[in-house]
Design a protein around this motif. Structure first.
Motif, PDB file in Angstrom:
ATOM      1  N   GLU A 115       0.851  -1.210   0.006  1.00  0.00           N
ATOM      2  CA  GLU A 115      -0.014   0.102  -0.004  1.00  0.00           C
ATOM      3  C   GLU A 115       0.820   1.433  -0.024  1.00  0.00           C
ATOM      4  OE1 GLU A 115      -3.371   2.204   2.630  1.00  0.00           O
ATOM      5  OE2 GLU A 115      -2.691   0.398   3.379  1.00  0.00           O
ATOM      6  N   ALA A 116       1.925   1.198   0.829  1.00  0.00           N
ATOM      7  CA  ALA A 116       2.824   2.647   0.814  1.00  0.00           C
ATOM      8  C   ALA A 116       3.450   2.777  -0.561  1.00  0.00           C
ATOM      9  CB  ALA A 116       4.030   2.350   1.757  1.00  0.00           C
ATOM     10  N   VAL A 117       3.638   1.963  -1.673  1.00  0.00           N
ATOM     11  CA  VAL A 117       4.057   2.212  -2.766  1.00  0.00           C
ATOM     12  C   VAL A 117       3.106   2.767  -3.498  1.00  0.00           C
ATOM     13  CG1 VAL A 117       5.086   1.465  -4.832  1.00  0.00           C
ATOM     14  CG2 VAL A 117       6.080   0.361  -2.628  1.00  0.00           C
ATOM     15  N   LYS A 118       1.764   2.316  -3.628  1.00  0.00           N
ATOM     16  CA  LYS A 118       0.972   2.823  -4.353  1.00  0.00           C
ATOM     17  C   LYS A 118       0.647   4.203  -3.914  1.00  0.00           C
ATOM     18  CE  LYS A 118      -1.244  -1.502  -4.903  1.00  0.00           C
ATOM     19  NZ  LYS A 118      -2.733  -2.375  -4.664  1.00  0.00           N
ATOM     20  N   ARG A 119       0.485   4.770  -2.652  1.00  0.00           N
ATOM     21  CA  ARG A 119       0.406   5.965  -1.962  1.00  0.00           C
ATOM     22  C   ARG A 119       1.491   6.931  -2.216  1.00  0.00           C
ATOM     23  NH1 ARG A 119      -2.882   6.740   2.813  1.00  0.00           N
ATOM     24  NH2 ARG A 119      -4.094   5.137   3.331  1.00  0.00           N
ATOM     25  N   TYR A 120       2.763   6.264  -2.286  1.00  0.00           N
ATOM     26  CA  TYR A 120       3.851   7.163  -2.928  1.00  0.00           C
ATOM     27  C   TYR A 120       3.678   7.660  -4.245  1.00  0.00           C
ATOM     28  CZ  TYR A 120       8.835   7.899  -3.902  1.00  0.00           C
ATOM     29  OH  TYR A 120      10.236   8.502  -4.372  1.00  0.00           O
ATOM     30  N   VAL A 121       3.527   6.722  -5.283  1.00  0.00           N
ATOM     31  CA  VAL A 121       3.419   7.414  -6.502  1.00  0.00           C
ATOM     32  C   VAL A 121       2.365   7.838  -6.945  1.00  0.00           C
ATOM     33  CG1 VAL A 121       4.979   5.347  -7.220  1.00  0.00           C
ATOM     34  CG2 VAL A 121       2.609   5.015  -7.425  1.00  0.00           C
ATOM     35  N   ASN A 122       1.010   7.407  -6.365  1.00  0.00           N
ATOM     36  CA  ASN A 122      -0.383   8.283  -6.733  1.00  0.00           C
ATOM     37  C   ASN A 122      -0.598   9.261  -6.127  1.00  0.00           C
ATOM     38  OD1 ASN A 122      -0.547   6.068  -8.846  1.00  0.00           O
ATOM     39  ND2 ASN A 122      -1.375   4.630  -7.112  1.00  0.00           N
ATOM     40  N   GLN A 123      -0.132   9.558  -4.660  1.00  0.00           N
ATOM     41  CA  GLN A 123      -0.753  10.710  -3.733  1.00  0.00           C
ATOM     42  C   GLN A 123       0.489  11.420  -3.251  1.00  0.00           C
ATOM     43  OE1 GLN A 123      -3.156   8.850  -0.761  1.00  0.00           O
ATOM     44  NE2 GLN A 123      -3.918   7.425  -2.371  1.00  0.00           N
TER      45      GLN A 123
END
Length: 205
Positions: free
Chosen positions: A151-159
């Motif tokens: 989840e942290a990678v998704k938040r990093y690149v998308n948010q």
């Protein structure tokens, strides 16, 4: 032969574990080193895009410029780390990462099952490694590395990503000054990193 270089007394009294970074009221800067392909893609899109970026892998962000230089050898170590990127991310994202992290190693009191459960529940890893000086030699205090997965990678690149800057030319410039024993000039070109307050309610902080 290169003359001996010693750090100034500014390092004296620095806490063993302290986050130091370039930041303002809304963003904090971290560094990553990538190949030409990933770096060019990130700069073109303003964030990391898969492909070529691999979302399924843990990605490590580092607030310390000199620790990044140590890891990437000023961008000369290997092709996969030839481009140094400065990524300004939202402070709330950075703070979320710290709040949802665990250390990269088990506490001595933990059982194997407890450690596996903690790792599975934590999308972020924290690792403290010796900070580096201009010669990339270890200092007594530590620099933080933050590993993002799931989840942290998704938040990093998308948010979280606000701005990406290619600082490879700066890295090469400082490296050339160091190689020429022009340490004061090299030090003047370093990013100004200030202590960043940590939420001490997080157990491992």
């Amino acid at each position: 032969m290169r003359k001996q270089h010693t750090e100034t007394t500014e390092e004296v009294g620095v806490p063993l574990h302290q986050i130091r970074a370039v930041y303002d009221d809304t963003t904090i800067r971290v560094y990553q080193a990538y190949s030409e392909v990933i770096a060019d893609s990130a700069l073109a899109h303003g964030t990391f895009v898969s492909p070529p970026f691999k979302m399924e892998r843990m990605t490590w962000i580092k607030p310390s410029f000199l620790w990044m230089m140590y890891r990437a050898g000023w961008g000369f170590k290997e092709p996969g780390q030839s481009r140094i990127l400065a990524i300004d991310i939202a402070r709330e994202g950075f703070e979320w990462a710290l709040a949802h992290s665990c250390l990269s190693h088990a506490e001595p009191s933990m059982s194997k099952e407890e450690w596996e459960r903690l790792k599975n529940e934590s999308p972020v890893r924290i690792q403290w490694d010796p900070e580096r000086d201009l010669l990339l030699q270890p200092l007594p205090h530590r620099a933080i590395q933050i590993g993002l997965c799931k989840e942290a990678v998704k938040r990093y690149v998308n948010q979280w990503v606000r701005r990406i800057t290619d600082v490879t030319p700066l890295a090469h410039e400082i490296h050339a000054l160091v190689e020429g024993d022009r340490f004061e000039e090299a030090k003047a070109r370093l990013p100004t990193e200030r202590p960043f307050a940590i939420d001490r309610s997080i157990p491992h902080f």
